[in-house]
Design a protein around this motif. Structure first.
Motif, PDB file in Angstrom:
ATOM      1  N   LYS A  52      -7.676  -1.538  11.369  1.00 30.06           N
ATOM      2  CA  LYS A  52      -7.929  -0.359  10.543  1.00 30.06           C
ATOM      3  C   LYS A  52      -6.644   0.372  10.162  1.00 30.06           C
ATOM      4  N   GLN A  53      -5.756   0.581  11.143  1.00 31.55           N
ATOM      5  CA  GLN A  53      -4.519   1.299  10.853  1.00 31.55           C
ATOM      6  C   GLN A  53      -3.607   0.499   9.939  1.00 31.55           C
ATOM      7  N   LEU A  54      -3.533  -0.809  10.171  1.00 31.41           N
ATOM      8  CA  LEU A  54      -2.686  -1.648   9.325  1.00 31.41           C
ATOM      9  C   LEU A  54      -3.248  -1.742   7.916  1.00 31.41           C
ATOM     10  N   ARG A  55      -4.590  -1.805   7.802  1.00 29.04           N
ATOM     11  CA  ARG A  55      -5.206  -1.851   6.475  1.00 29.04           C
ATOM     12  C   ARG A  55      -4.904  -0.577   5.697  1.00 29.04           C
ATOM     13  N   GLN A  56      -5.016   0.578   6.359  1.00 29.44           N
ATOM     14  CA  GLN A  56      -4.732   1.839   5.692  1.00 29.44           C
ATOM     15  C   GLN A  56      -3.274   1.914   5.265  1.00 29.44           C
ATOM     16  N   ALA A  57      -2.386   1.401   6.114  1.00 31.63           N
ATOM     17  CA  ALA A  57      -0.962   1.385   5.768  1.00 31.63           C
ATOM     18  C   ALA A  57      -0.712   0.483   4.561  1.00 31.63           C
ATOM     19  N   ALA A  58      -1.410  -0.654   4.500  1.00 32.73           N
ATOM     20  CA  ALA A  58      -1.251  -1.580   3.376  1.00 32.73           C
ATOM     21  C   ALA A  58      -1.751  -0.947   2.080  1.00 32.73           C
ATOM     22  N   ILE A  59      -2.888  -0.240   2.172  1.00 36.85           N
ATOM     23  CA  ILE A  59      -3.423   0.436   0.991  1.00 36.85           C
ATOM     24  C   ILE A  59      -2.461   1.518   0.517  1.00 36.85           C
ATOM     25  N   GLN A  60      -1.935   2.314   1.450  1.00 35.19           N
ATOM     26  CA  GLN A  60      -1.022   3.385   1.081  1.00 35.19           C
ATOM     27  C   GLN A  60       0.247   2.836   0.442  1.00 35.19           C
ATOM     28  N   GLU A  61       0.793   1.760   0.992  1.00 41.44           N
ATOM     29  CA  GLU A  61       2.003   1.163   0.420  1.00 41.44           C
ATOM     30  C   GLU A  61       1.720   0.595  -0.966  1.00 41.44           C
ATOM     31  N   SER A  62       0.531   0.016  -1.127  1.00 41.48           N
ATOM     32  CA  SER A  62       0.145  -0.525  -2.435  1.00 41.48           C
ATOM     33  C   SER A  62      -0.009   0.599  -3.456  1.00 41.48           C
ATOM     34  N   ARG A  63      -0.623   1.701  -3.042  1.00 42.54           N
ATOM     35  CA  ARG A  63      -0.788   2.845  -3.938  1.00 42.54           C
ATOM     36  C   ARG A  63       0.563   3.413  -4.351  1.00 42.54           C
ATOM     37  N   THR A  64       1.480   3.526  -3.383  1.00 49.99           N
ATOM     38  CA  THR A  64       2.800   4.059  -3.684  1.00 49.99           C
ATOM     39  C   THR A  64       3.554   3.149  -4.647  1.00 49.99           C
ATOM     40  N   THR A  65       3.399   1.848  -4.453  1.00 50.90           N
ATOM     41  CA  THR A  65       4.046   0.878  -5.339  1.00 50.90           C
ATOM     42  C   THR A  65       3.540   1.008  -6.772  1.00 50.90           C
ATOM     43  N   TRP A 122      -3.042   3.218 -21.099  1.00 55.15           N
ATOM     44  CA  TRP A 122      -4.282   3.991 -20.960  1.00 55.15           C
ATOM     45  C   TRP A 122      -4.668   3.976 -19.491  1.00 55.15           C
ATOM     46  N   TYR A 123      -4.561   5.124 -18.838  1.00 57.19           N
ATOM     47  CA  TYR A 123      -4.878   5.256 -17.416  1.00 57.19           C
ATOM     48  C   TYR A 123      -6.339   5.643 -17.289  1.00 57.19           C
ATOM     49  N   ARG A 124      -7.179   4.713 -16.831  1.00 50.62           N
ATOM     50  CA  ARG A 124      -8.623   4.929 -16.780  1.00 50.62           C
ATOM     51  C   ARG A 124      -9.126   5.164 -15.355  1.00 50.62           C
ATOM     52  N   ARG A 125      -9.055   4.153 -14.535  1.00 52.76           N
ATOM     53  CA  ARG A 125      -9.597   4.209 -13.186  1.00 52.76           C
ATOM     54  C   ARG A 125      -8.644   3.489 -12.243  1.00 52.76           C
ATOM     55  N   ILE A 126      -8.775   3.771 -10.950  1.00 57.39           N
ATOM     56  CA  ILE A 126      -7.890   3.130  -9.991  1.00 57.39           C
ATOM     57  C   ILE A 126      -8.648   2.871  -8.694  1.00 57.39           C
ATOM     58  N   ALA A 127      -8.444   1.692  -8.103  1.00 55.83           N
ATOM     59  CA  ALA A 127      -9.108   1.314  -6.849  1.00 55.83           C
ATOM     60  C   ALA A 127      -8.193   0.373  -6.073  1.00 55.83           C
ATOM     61  N   ILE A 128      -6.961   0.784  -5.910  1.00 52.19           N
ATOM     62  CA  ILE A 128      -5.936  -0.075  -5.312  1.00 52.19           C
ATOM     63  C   ILE A 128      -6.310  -0.451  -3.879  1.00 52.19           C
ATOM     64  N   GLY A 129      -6.157  -1.746  -3.574  1.00 47.74           N
ATOM     65  CA  GLY A 129      -6.383  -2.237  -2.223  1.00 47.74           C
ATOM     66  C   GLY A 129      -7.824  -2.417  -1.839  1.00 47.74           C
ATOM     67  N   ALA A 130      -8.745  -2.303  -2.778  1.00 48.53           N
ATOM     68  CA  ALA A 130     -10.167  -2.381  -2.451  1.00 48.53           C
ATOM     69  C   ALA A 130     -10.562  -3.740  -1.874  1.00 48.53           C
ATOM     70  N   ARG A 131      -9.792  -4.783  -2.187  1.00 51.63           N
ATOM     71  CA  ARG A 131     -10.149  -6.124  -1.711  1.00 51.63           C
ATOM     72  C   ARG A 131      -9.338  -6.571  -0.501  1.00 51.63           C
ATOM     73  N   ILE A 132      -8.529  -5.690   0.044  1.00 42.35           N
ATOM     74  CA  ILE A 132      -7.865  -6.011   1.307  1.00 42.35           C
ATOM     75  C   ILE A 132      -8.951  -6.142   2.372  1.00 42.35           C
ATOM     76  N   PRO A 133      -8.977  -7.232   3.115  1.00 39.23           N
ATOM     77  CA  PRO A 133     -10.092  -7.494   4.041  1.00 39.23           C
ATOM     78  C   PRO A 133     -10.316  -6.348   5.027  1.00 39.23           C
TER      79      PRO A 133
END
Length: 341
Positions: free
Chosen positions: A88-101, A72-83
């Motif tokens: 900023k650029q590295l955080r965005q890259a980490a979020i994007q890689e996490s989302r892709t994973t 059941w796919y409800r909601r998604i907030a991947i990487g929200a707790r990455i400090p």
């Protein structure tokens, strides 16, 4: 076998209600709070010598996705707790890689998907919704989507009633304290008509104002159609958008019987998008016409279980369990079960 629920830790009580209904039927359920990935939830994805294992582990339990029979796919907030102190650029890259994973993980799950992400994304296109709805015979509001001030002025003249404006996306503004300020449907005044220069920076959606006897929310789960109605005109601030006074109206919703032909058209709309679940907003006019506004493929329903008491969580649980027994193949991940004439 196990049913996987993909959401986030701040989701509402609908998650617990569906989980309880699944467990009451003797089935296992695993909650994946995506905001805890990758900081608190671990994921191991291994492909080797023709074998594959995908293991997800939270604080309490561990799950091999081979055991998942339905999602059941409800909601998604991947990487929200990455400090946020992270570069900023590295955080965005980490979020994007996490989302892709996680996107790859979801796509690789064999079994029933409620609903497939690709179908949800297609159905989120509200322009396409209006086009399809009108083609299958649903009445829709006269609509203009534009960044052209002159087109808006012409549209306002053509509409017999006043016009309103809304956003196609889930648009919100955040204040200095981080509080979300949702942009609701609003009336367009004569002053607004003469001050449209900002459209060159952002297009907007304009619709003819529809007179309201009642506002409806229809929840479709498979072949089951649940509808509730509220008199939004009874509360001044809710006249243009009941959500603005959602708390004040939360106990005012009543069961409503849609005409069978409207139900059938809504099921055809769902079938077009390949959806088993949808939350649909409709206006009932004083003349008895049902006007389709939009379908939210992962829309909310939780308050309707309390008032007027619609058994939506139970029905979602039953659909997930019943469809868990279909063949597990990447080529058979969804089962749109609408029956339409």
């Amino acid at each position: 076998m196990t049913i996987l629920i993909i959401t986030h830790s701040q989701d509402n009580e609908s998650i617990l209600s569906v989980m309880a209904a699944i467990e009451a039927r003797g089935e296992k359920v695993f909650r994946f709070d995506t905001d805890k990935f990758p900081t608190e939830i671990q994921l191991d994805i291994a492909y080797s010598n023709g074998s594959q294992n995908i293991i997800i582990a939270n604080e309490q339990q561990k799950l091999n996705l081979k055991e998942v029979s339905a999602v059941w796919y409800r909601r998604i907030a991947i990487g929200a707790r990455i400090p946020r102190s992270m570069d900023k650029q590295l955080r965005q890259a980490a979020i994007q890689e996490s989302r892709t994973t996680i996107a790859g993980m979801i796509a690789s799950i064999k079994g029933f998907h409620l609903d497939k992400v690709v179908n949800i994304r297609l159905a989120e296109n509200k322009q396409l919704q209006l086009q399809v709805a009108e083609e299958i015979g649903l009445k829709i509001p006269r609509t203009l989507i534009t960044n052209n001030p002159e087109a808006v002025k012409q549209f306002a003249q053509e509409c017999q009633q006043d016009i309103v404006t809304k956003m196609l996306s889930s648009f919100a503004i955040y204040d200095n304290l981080g509080q979300e300020k949702v942009v609701f449907t609003n009336p367009v005044t004569s002053e607004d008509i003469n001050n449209l220069d900002g459209l060159n920076l952002c297009p907007m959606t304009f619709q003819e104002k529809i007179s309201k006897a009642l506002e409806l929310r229809t929840i479709i789960v498979g072949d089951n159609v649940f509808t509730a109605a509220v008199d939004s005109q009874a509360v001044h601030q809710a006249r243009y958008d009941w959500r603005r006074e959602g708390v004040a109206l939360i106990n005012a919703w009543q069961p409503h019987d849609l005409p069978k032909d409207v139900e059938q058209k809504l099921l055809k709309l769902m079938a077009y998008f390949g959806l088993n679940y949808g939350a649909i907003d409709i206006i009932l006019t004083p003349d008895g016409e049902y006007v389709f506004l939009e379908v939210n493929p992962v829309g909310e329903f939780f308050w309707l279980e309390n008032s007027p008491g619609l058994p939506i969580s139970q029905t979602i649980a039953e659909l997930l369990i019943n469809c868990s027994h279909q063949p597990k193949s990447l080529f058979d991940q969804t089962k749109v079960i609408h029956t339409v004439n």
